[in-house]
Design an enzyme around this catalytic site. Structure first.
Site, short mmCIF file in Angstrom:
data_model
loop_
_atom_site.label_atom_id
_atom_site.label_comp_id
_atom_site.label_asym_id
_atom_site.label_seq_id
_atom_site.Cartn_x
_atom_site.Cartn_y
_atom_site.Cartn_z
N SER A 170 16.68 -13.32 12.13
CA SER A 170 16.14 -14.57 12.66
C SER A 170 15.63 -15.45 11.53
CB SER A 170 15.00 -14.30 13.64
OG SER A 170 14.39 -15.52 14.06
N LYS B 93 9.95 -21.75 30.39
CA LYS B 93 9.75 -21.45 28.97
C LYS B 93 9.92 -22.71 28.12
CE LYS B 93 11.82 -18.61 25.28
NZ LYS B 93 10.65 -17.84 24.83
N SER C 154 10.87 -26.24 19.31
CA SER C 154 10.77 -25.84 17.90
C SER C 154 9.87 -26.78 17.12
CB SER C 154 12.17 -25.82 17.27
OG SER C 154 13.00 -24.89 17.91
N GLU D 125 21.49 -21.05 19.50
CA GLU D 125 20.89 -21.27 20.82
C GLU D 125 21.85 -21.97 21.78
OE1 GLU D 125 17.85 -20.68 22.24
OE2 GLU D 125 17.04 -19.54 20.57
N HIS E 22 17.66 -11.84 20.83
CA HIS E 22 16.90 -12.95 21.41
C HIS E 22 16.15 -12.47 22.66
CE1 HIS E 22 18.80 -16.68 19.29
NE2 HIS E 22 18.41 -15.74 18.44
N GLY F 171 9.40 -16.37 20.55
CA GLY F 171 9.60 -15.98 19.17
C GLY F 171 8.74 -16.79 18.21
N ARG G 259 21.81 -11.42 24.33
CA ARG G 259 22.55 -12.52 24.95
C ARG G 259 24.05 -12.31 24.97
NH1 ARG G 259 19.02 -17.82 22.98
NH2 ARG G 259 17.48 -17.67 24.67
#
Length: 441
Positions: A175, A424, A35, A322, A349, A104, A353
């Protein structure tokens, strides 16, 4: 959004998840925050001069961000662990489609910057990228004066000679990245930005610490941004000052290694843990304490030690959603029934999820039920009574791999179909996991 839970990648052989060979004592160097890295990269690309980023995460999502920025004219040079970022005189439309993958931060942060380029930029992604919500950001760009074709990936953004809009109202209940994406470029819009969140059903914005991170990083660079009232932000037009930055460790990625210690009566230390942070992953400290683990933060090193006790929790993860896959795995082995609340939005997401967690915990015999905004999980205790081996599915979602490897610590014979999708956010995750389990202090 589709709720098809068919795995999206099966190219890799299933990876047998290691069983804990006994208590370990490990020190785990966690890579930089995804992030923070992608925000720092984008802000460096918007800045009024060159800057250097050190400690940046090197993983798929951050490479996609670098490629996207370079496509729009930003120059990025790497020397060792340092990235030197030089903004262009003016942004130009990307000559090739920008690949967002499943990131995202790329699909929601880069289109507002692309709207500053006079011309058309096309955005594409992984096959299931179209299922990730994006419409609020694109709606906001239309209100600012950009032309947008599409409401999801793939889409195109065409920047005019000048963006004349200023006021934007969106529904950001899906989001927090919808807000962050617009705020990050807001000071470079000719009239600045007046951004409002409004949900017809009164839903709130999830993961607010990520917006706090965005606002903090903007202010560090001299951007005048204020929350004039609840869910209303004003960004004044002006430069983004160039700022060298060192990236914090990714605290959400660290959670799986810390949770492993709590499950196995072991000890894991993560160096570089900040005393104060805007990362939502810091919530894992409080959660592990509530569940019975010991935590100690000394000289920027966080150590979690399992006590042989794992208690059920009732926890609202709206601010740190998360962490849901890791907390769900812990809850499976807790004593009592755990409830995870406030995370309805994670159905949008990388995969759905909540549905995926219900399916995968159930696949090993867990008793799990979705609720409107989370999960209810009946724990079976650290003895894993009633659980059995299974091949677990990742759905190309790195966080679902974290769930799988935690289950595999206490349930022999499990495997996960695609451990490599963890690239990722962490390259060579499987090696890091195995090395941790073998450490003896």
């Amino acid at each position: 959004m589709s709720t098809d839970l068919t795995p999206t990648t099966t190219a890799n052989e299933p990876w047998p998840t290691p069983v804990a060979p006994g208590p370990f004592r490990a020190r785990v160097e966690v890579p930089g925050s995804k992030s923070e890295t992608n925000r720092a990269l984008l802000l460096a690309g918007l800045a009024d001069g060159p800057s250097t980023i050190t400690g940046a995460l090197e993983a798929r999502d951050t490479v996609l961000m670098r490629d996207a920025l370079q496509g729009l004219g930003v120059r990025i040079e790497q020397t060792g662990s340092a990235l030197r970022v030089t903004p262009p005189q003016r942004f130009t439309p990307a000559p090739e489609p920008i690949d967002c993958g499943l990131a995202g931060t790329v699909m929601r942060f880069v289109p507002p910057l692309a709207a500053l380029a006079h011309g058309t930029t096309r955005f594409v992604g992984d096959p299931v990228a179209s299922q990730r919500p994006l419409a609020p950001v694109l709606h906001g760009l239309r209100m600012l004066g950009a032309s947008v074709d599409g409401d999801a990936i793939p889409c195109t953004v065409t920047g005019p000679e000048r963006l004349d809009g200023r006021e934007v109202t969106i529904d950001a209940s899906g989001s927090s990245q919808f807000v962050s994406g617009l705020l990050l470029s807001g000071s470079r819009f000719p009239n600045g930005l007046l951004l409002r969140h409004h949900s017809p059903d009164g839903a709130t914005i999830p993961s607010r610490p990520h917006i706090d991170m965005t606002v903090h990083m903007l202010r560090e660079r001299g951007v005048q941004v204020t929350e004039t009232e609840a869910d209303h932000w004003q960004v004044l037009p002006g430069p983004v000052l160039a700022l060298d930055q060192r990236i914090e460790p990714d605290l959400t990625s660290a959670a799986v290694f810390l949770a492993a210690a709590a499950l196995t009566g072991s000890s894991t230390t993560v160096p570089g843990w900040p005393e104060e942070t805007t990362q939502g992953g810091d919530h894992i400290r409080r959660i592990l304490q509530q569940m019975g683990a010991r935590t100690e933060l000394v000289d920027s090193e966080l150590t979690v030690t399992g006590t042989g006790v794992l208690k059920a929790v009732d926890v609202d993860l709206h601010e740190a959603s998360e962490l849901t896959p890791v907390v769900a795995a812990l809850a499976l082995f807790a004593e009592g029934t755990s409830v995870i609340r406030g995370v309805a939005h994670i159905r949008g997401h990388e995969t759905n999820r909540l549905e995926a967690l219900e399916a995968e915990l159930g696949r090993v015999g867990g008793r799990v039920q979705q609720t409107p905004d989370g999960l209810r999980i009946e724990g079976c205790g650290l003895a894993a009574d009633g659980l059995h081996a299974a091949q677990l599915l990742s759905y190309a979602d790195h966080r679902l791999v974290h769930t799988a490897v935690l289950i595999g610590l206490l349930v022999p014979g499990c495997s996960v179909d695609d451990v490599q999708c963890t690239s990722k956010t962490i390259n060579h995750f499987d090696q890091m996991w195995t090395t941790m389990l073998e450490a003896r202090g």
